[in-house]
Scaffold this motif. Structure first.
Motif, PDB file in Angstrom:
ATOM      1  N   PRO A 105       0.806  -1.230   0.000  1.00 25.17           N
ATOM      2  CA  PRO A 105       0.000   0.000   0.000  1.00 25.17           C
ATOM      3  C   PRO A 105       0.839   1.279   0.000  1.00 25.17           C
ATOM      4  CG  PRO A 105       0.082  -0.921   2.200  1.00 25.17           C
ATOM      5  CD  PRO A 105       0.815  -1.888   1.298  1.00 25.17           C
ATOM      6  N   GLY A 106       1.474   1.565  -1.126  1.00 26.31           N
ATOM      7  CA  GLY A 106       2.247   2.794  -1.262  1.00 26.31           C
ATOM      8  C   GLY A 106       3.635   2.741  -0.666  1.00 26.31           C
ATOM      9  N   SER A 107       4.092   1.577  -0.258  1.00 24.32           N
ATOM     10  CA  SER A 107       5.395   1.466   0.392  1.00 24.32           C
ATOM     11  C   SER A 107       6.363   0.553  -0.351  1.00 24.32           C
ATOM     12  CB  SER A 107       5.224   0.963   1.833  1.00 24.32           C
ATOM     13  OG  SER A 107       4.541  -0.277   1.850  1.00 24.32           O
ATOM     14  N   THR A 108       6.064   0.235  -1.603  1.00 20.17           N
ATOM     15  CA  THR A 108       6.902  -0.702  -2.345  1.00 20.17           C
ATOM     16  C   THR A 108       8.339  -0.214  -2.489  1.00 20.17           C
ATOM     17  OG1 THR A 108       4.982  -1.542  -3.532  1.00 20.17           O
ATOM     18  CG2 THR A 108       7.137  -1.973  -4.518  1.00 20.17           C
ATOM     19  N   GLN A 140       4.346   9.270  -8.766  1.00 19.53           N
ATOM     20  CA  GLN A 140       5.401   8.801  -7.864  1.00 19.53           C
ATOM     21  C   GLN A 140       5.187   7.361  -7.397  1.00 19.53           C
ATOM     22  OE1 GLN A 140       8.295  10.401  -7.225  1.00 19.53           O
ATOM     23  NE2 GLN A 140       7.490  11.709  -8.833  1.00 19.53           N
ATOM     24  N   ALA A 141       4.008   6.790  -7.650  1.00 19.47           N
ATOM     25  CA  ALA A 141       3.723   5.411  -7.241  1.00 19.47           C
ATOM     26  C   ALA A 141       4.577   4.438  -8.055  1.00 19.47           C
ATOM     27  CB  ALA A 141       2.249   5.100  -7.431  1.00 19.47           C
ATOM     28  N   ASP A 195       3.061  -0.726  -6.139  1.00 19.54           N
ATOM     29  CA  ASP A 195       2.156  -0.106  -5.186  1.00 19.54           C
ATOM     30  C   ASP A 195       0.717  -0.504  -5.500  1.00 19.54           C
ATOM     31  OD1 ASP A 195       4.032   1.207  -3.610  1.00 19.54           O
ATOM     32  OD2 ASP A 195       4.035   2.992  -4.874  1.00 19.54           O
ATOM     33  N   ARG A 219       8.634   4.015 -11.693  1.00 20.28           N
ATOM     34  CA  ARG A 219       7.452   4.718 -11.208  1.00 20.28           C
ATOM     35  C   ARG A 219       6.549   5.041 -12.395  1.00 20.28           C
ATOM     36  NH1 ARG A 219       8.414   5.986  -5.907  1.00 20.28           N
ATOM     37  NH2 ARG A 219      10.594   5.903  -5.271  1.00 20.28           N
ATOM     38  N   TYR A 220       5.268   5.236 -12.107  1.00 19.54           N
ATOM     39  CA  TYR A 220       4.330   5.541 -13.190  1.00 19.54           C
ATOM     40  C   TYR A 220       4.758   6.773 -13.966  1.00 19.54           C
ATOM     41  CZ  TYR A 220       1.012   1.964 -11.834  1.00 19.54           C
ATOM     42  OH  TYR A 220       0.413   0.757 -11.578  1.00 19.54           O
ATOM     43  N   PRO A 234      -2.902   6.956 -12.239  1.00 21.26           N
ATOM     44  CA  PRO A 234      -1.963   6.640 -11.169  1.00 21.26           C
ATOM     45  C   PRO A 234      -1.189   7.870 -10.708  1.00 21.26           C
ATOM     46  CG  PRO A 234      -1.055   5.964 -13.261  1.00 21.26           C
ATOM     47  CD  PRO A 234      -2.439   6.482 -13.538  1.00 21.26           C
ATOM     48  N   ASP A 235      -0.780   7.829  -9.452  1.00 18.34           N
ATOM     49  CA  ASP A 235       0.120   8.839  -8.912  1.00 18.34           C
ATOM     50  C   ASP A 235       1.454   8.664  -9.634  1.00 18.34           C
ATOM     51  OD1 ASP A 235       2.093  10.202  -7.456  1.00 18.34           O
ATOM     52  OD2 ASP A 235       1.285   9.602  -5.517  1.00 18.34           O
ATOM     53  N   LEU A 261      -5.201   2.693  -5.898  1.00 19.39           N
ATOM     54  CA  LEU A 261      -6.153   3.371  -5.018  1.00 19.39           C
ATOM     55  C   LEU A 261      -7.563   3.088  -5.516  1.00 19.39           C
ATOM     56  CD1 LEU A 261      -4.266   6.769  -4.696  1.00 19.39           C
ATOM     57  CD2 LEU A 261      -4.287   4.867  -3.070  1.00 19.39           C
TER      58      LEU A 261
END
Length: 140
Positions: free
Chosen positions: A12-15, A50-51, A68, A34-35, A47-48, A71
């Motif tokens: 959850p966002g911590s990969t 930065q994800a 990640d 990253r995306y 997607p974010d 969402l």
């Protein structure tokens, strides 16, 4: 390219943090995309940038891949044995070193490292990301 299989974790966002931590513990080669590093046209979701879209950690013992969690309102539970790794080492001292590094990095012991009923050394650590790492070796 030769066929291979790797464990894939969806965090959850911590990969990125998890992969960088595991890289510091186990070594190997780390790649994180990253995306925002990839073309976003035609994506079925926003997607974010930065994800983490995709990450791989190729260690001397094997490969871990992940990204990640999207969402999308779904709960991607981590802290249980659904996300777990079994790391077989050459010696108990090597396993103890990895266990210490994961605990020092914010993890906690799940099963103390010791002689298991089947005769091998075995123990479990939950790292700071909630992923269970089981360690095993035949060396006393």
């Amino acid at each position: 390219m030769a066929q291979s299989i790797a464990t894939y974790v969806l965090l959850p966002g911590s990969t990125a943090d998890a992969m960088e931590h595991w890289h510091s513990v186990f070594g190997g080669e780390l790649n994180i995309t990253r995306y925002g590093d990839t073309p976003m046209e035609g994506m079925p979701f926003e997607p974010d940038p930065q994800a983490v879209a995709h990450a791989t950690l190729d260690t001397p013992a094997g490969s871990i891949a992940g990204g990640d969690a999207p969402l999308d309102g779904k709960d991607y539970a981590v802290r249980h044995t659904a996300y777990s790794f079994l790391y077989t080492t050459d010696s108990a001292d090597e396993a103890r070193g990895y266990i210490a590094a994961l605990v020092d990095g914010g993890g906690e012991i799940g099963v103390p490292f010791g002689i298991a009923p089947w005769g091998d050394w075995y123990g479990q650590v939950f790292d700071r990301f909630g992923v269970m790492w089981a360690f095993s070796c035949a060396d006393a």
